[in-house]
Design an enzyme around this catalytic site. Structure first.
Site, PDB file in Angstrom:
ATOM      1  CG  HIS A 123      -1.896   0.985   1.404  1.00  0.00           C
ATOM      2  ND1 HIS A 123      -1.630   2.275   1.798  1.00  0.00           N
ATOM      3  CD2 HIS A 123      -3.232   0.928   1.212  1.00  0.00           C
ATOM      4  CE1 HIS A 123      -2.759   2.969   1.842  1.00  0.00           C
ATOM      5  NE2 HIS A 123      -3.755   2.171   1.497  1.00  0.00           N
ATOM      6  CG  ASP A 200       0.463  -2.236   6.047  1.00  0.00           C
ATOM      7  OD1 ASP A 200      -0.514  -2.355   6.810  1.00  0.00           O
ATOM      8  OD2 ASP A 200       0.408  -1.648   4.946  1.00  0.00           O
ATOM      9  CD  GLN A 203      -7.016  -4.381   4.147  1.00  0.00           C
ATOM     10  OE1 GLN A 203      -7.986  -5.026   4.541  1.00  0.00           O
ATOM     11  NE2 GLN A 203      -7.141  -3.135   3.711  1.00  0.00           N
ATOM     12  CE  LYS A 226      -7.375   0.064   6.202  1.00  0.00           C
ATOM     13  NZ  LYS A 226      -8.138   0.436   5.019  1.00  0.00           N
ATOM     14  CB  CYS A 366      -3.644   3.317  -1.583  1.00  0.00           C
ATOM     15  SG  CYS A 366      -4.861   4.576  -1.281  1.00  0.00           S
TER      16      CYS A 366
HETATM   17  C1  PLP Z   1      -2.477  -2.766   3.502  1.00  0.00           C
HETATM   18  C2  PLP Z   1      -2.816  -1.380   3.955  1.00  0.00           C
HETATM   19  N1  PLP Z   1      -1.861  -0.636   4.519  1.00  0.00           N
HETATM   20  C3  PLP Z   1      -2.119   0.606   4.965  1.00  0.00           C
HETATM   21  C4  PLP Z   1      -3.365   1.168   4.849  1.00  0.00           C
HETATM   22  C5  PLP Z   1      -3.579   2.562   5.357  1.00  0.00           C
HETATM   23  O1  PLP Z   1      -4.464   2.559   6.426  1.00  0.00           O
HETATM   24  P1  PLP Z   1      -5.018   3.920   7.035  1.00  0.00           P
HETATM   25  O2  PLP Z   1      -5.587   4.707   5.887  1.00  0.00           O
HETATM   26  O3  PLP Z   1      -6.068   3.492   8.013  1.00  0.00           O
HETATM   27  O4  PLP Z   1      -3.878   4.626   7.670  1.00  0.00           O
HETATM   28  C6  PLP Z   1      -4.387   0.436   4.257  1.00  0.00           C
HETATM   29  C7  PLP Z   1      -5.715   1.046   4.064  1.00  0.00           C
HETATM   30  O5  PLP Z   1      -6.389   0.830   3.089  1.00  0.00           O
HETATM   31  C8  PLP Z   1      -4.108  -0.877   3.798  1.00  0.00           C
HETATM   32  O6  PLP Z   1      -5.047  -1.617   3.222  1.00  0.00           O
END
Ligand code: PLP
Length: 412
Positions: A123, A200, A203, A226, A366
């Site tokens: 991401h 990270d 998910q 999430k 993203c």
């Molecule tokens: C794999 C992953 N990393 C990071 C993020 C970023 O999360 P946040 O927007 O809650 O900071 C997301 C959000 O879609 C994600 O799916």
């Protein structure tokens, strides 16, 4: 035994509405999940009964707010099996958590020529902080490949991670390919080479049991919104040995011990990182979300979602001209299902589905480097959670067929 999804749905008031004259089928859970009544009540209860600033007052409300805020940290510690609450920092979400590691750990430990290893399936929140760090420190950013079948290429990981590597940072679960990465193995490789492992978990934490000690992650980031919690609250787990050596990213109230005219000293962990009035209501409601998820059981949630994927993935694969990205074997695919239909722009697909009351996401999710790697400009993405039912899956399939017919017959 987990309560049936049909029963759990009743806890989510938002799900009972019509969209475009159709009952809402919410399949955008990878973007954000809905909130159960218990979380909404925790927010309301806090503001109606306990609202006060934390760690500052001696009056009853301040003590209640502080107690609830710290109790929530303890719930999260247990949930991810951190050794101590000192290792659980409240942040705004995964993005902030990863930025804090890149800034604070990066500033303290990264030198010119060091290597930072991520993957093509990250991401943007797990790419850009490292790009910026690499620029600041003249470090080198490297990417682990993905196999044609949609898995992280572990042979390539072995090649990319070397004695020059200082940081490995990988998604536990991809928000596009829906694949679960072998982060414990990656952590072992990273540690053999003296690098730290950052995960990270945006998910992963909402969907399966996560044990940061078993994974041997040095840092682990995730978002409250999430996992049935509110927006604007998230967590950074970090091993004490690192957090102690790191400087706070922000400075100001709450995080100080003593302030002199030219110098200041910081509170102990975890508070030295939490400058300013924190998102108290969000942290407390995230604790309520953890209680709610634990009552269902993370193993149950994981198994139920696997059952849903085993049900819906073959039906998607059977639709002519439809490509699902990531592993094709349902056992290796989480409830994140990115797909494209030949001849249809994913935005048209998502708009067509919305007309049927089905909420999915369309775009680059993203993850522009990943989509470039897959040679697609965008995809549609349906993402399931434990409150989705097989009827929701059937509605998705029926809505895709209707959308396909609508656009491909050109009768619009
Ligand atoms: C794999 C992953 N990393 C990071 C993020 C970023 O999360 P946040 O927007 O809650 O900071 C997301 C959000 O879609 C994600 O799916």
């Amino acid at each position: 035994m987990m309560k049936a999804a049909e029963e759990l749905r009743q806890d989510f008031p938002i799900l009972f509405q019509e969209v475009n004259d159709e009952p809402l089928v919410y399949l955008d859970n990878a973007a954000t999940t809905q909130k159960p009544q218990a979380v909404l009540e925790a927010l309301e209860h806090y503001y109606q009964h306990d609202n006060a600033n934390v760690h500052r007052g001696v009056h009853t409300l301040a003590e209640r707010a502080t107690h609830a805020y710290e109790a929530s940290r303890e719930k999260i510690r247990q949930f991810i099996h951190a050794k101590e609450t000192a290792e659980v920092l409240f942040t705004r979400g995964t993005t902030t958590s990863l930025n804090w590691v890149a800034k604070s750990f990066g500033d303290a430990f990264i030198k010119e020529g060091d290597e930072i290893v991520i993957s093509y399936m990250e991401h943007h929140s797990n790419i850009i902080p490292w790009q910026q760090l690499a620029k600041r420190k003249k470090a080198v950013l490297k990417y682990i490949k993905i196999t044609p079948a949609g898995y992280l290429d572990m042979a390539d990981a072995q090649k990319q991670i070397t004695d020059k590597t200082a940081i490995v940072s990988i998604a536990h679960v991809s928000n596009v390919l829906g694949v679960i990465n072998l982060v414990a193995e990656l952590a072992a490789i990273a540690h053999q080479h003296g690098a730290v492992m950052v995960v990270d978990g945006a998910q992963a934490v909402p969907h399966m049991p996560v044990d940061v000690q078993a994974l041997d992650a040095d840092f682990y980031a995730f978002s409250g919104h999430k996992m049935c919690g509110p927006t604007g609250i998230g967590v950074l787990y970090g091993k004490r040995q690192w957090l102690e050596q790191m400087e706070p990213v922000e400075f100001g109230g709450e995080m100080i011990d003593f302030v002199h005219l030219q110098e200041s000293t910081w509170k102990e962990l975890p508070w030295k990182f939490e400058a300013g009035t924190p998102n108290i209501a969000g942290a407390i409601a995230l604790g309520a979300a953890v209680d709610y998820l634990q009552a269902i059981g993370m193993e149950n949630i994981h198994n139920y979602e696997a059952e849903l994927v085993a049900y819906v993935l073959p039906k998607l694969q059977a639709i002519e001209g439809l490509t699902v990205y990531g592993p094709q074997n349902p056992q290796d695919h989480t409830g994140v299902l990115a797909f494209n239909i030949d001849g249809l722009h994913p935005h048209d697909t998502a708009t067509g589905l919305d007309m049927e009351g089905v909420a999915v996401r369309a775009g680059h999710h993203c993850a522009q480097p990943l989509l470039k790697y897959l040679e697609v400009a965008a995809t549609a993405r349906a993402s399931f959670y434990f409150y989705n039912t097989k009827a929701d899956a059937d509605k998705l399939i029926q809505a895709i067929l209707a959308t396909k017919e609508f656009f491909q017959d050109g009768n619009f």
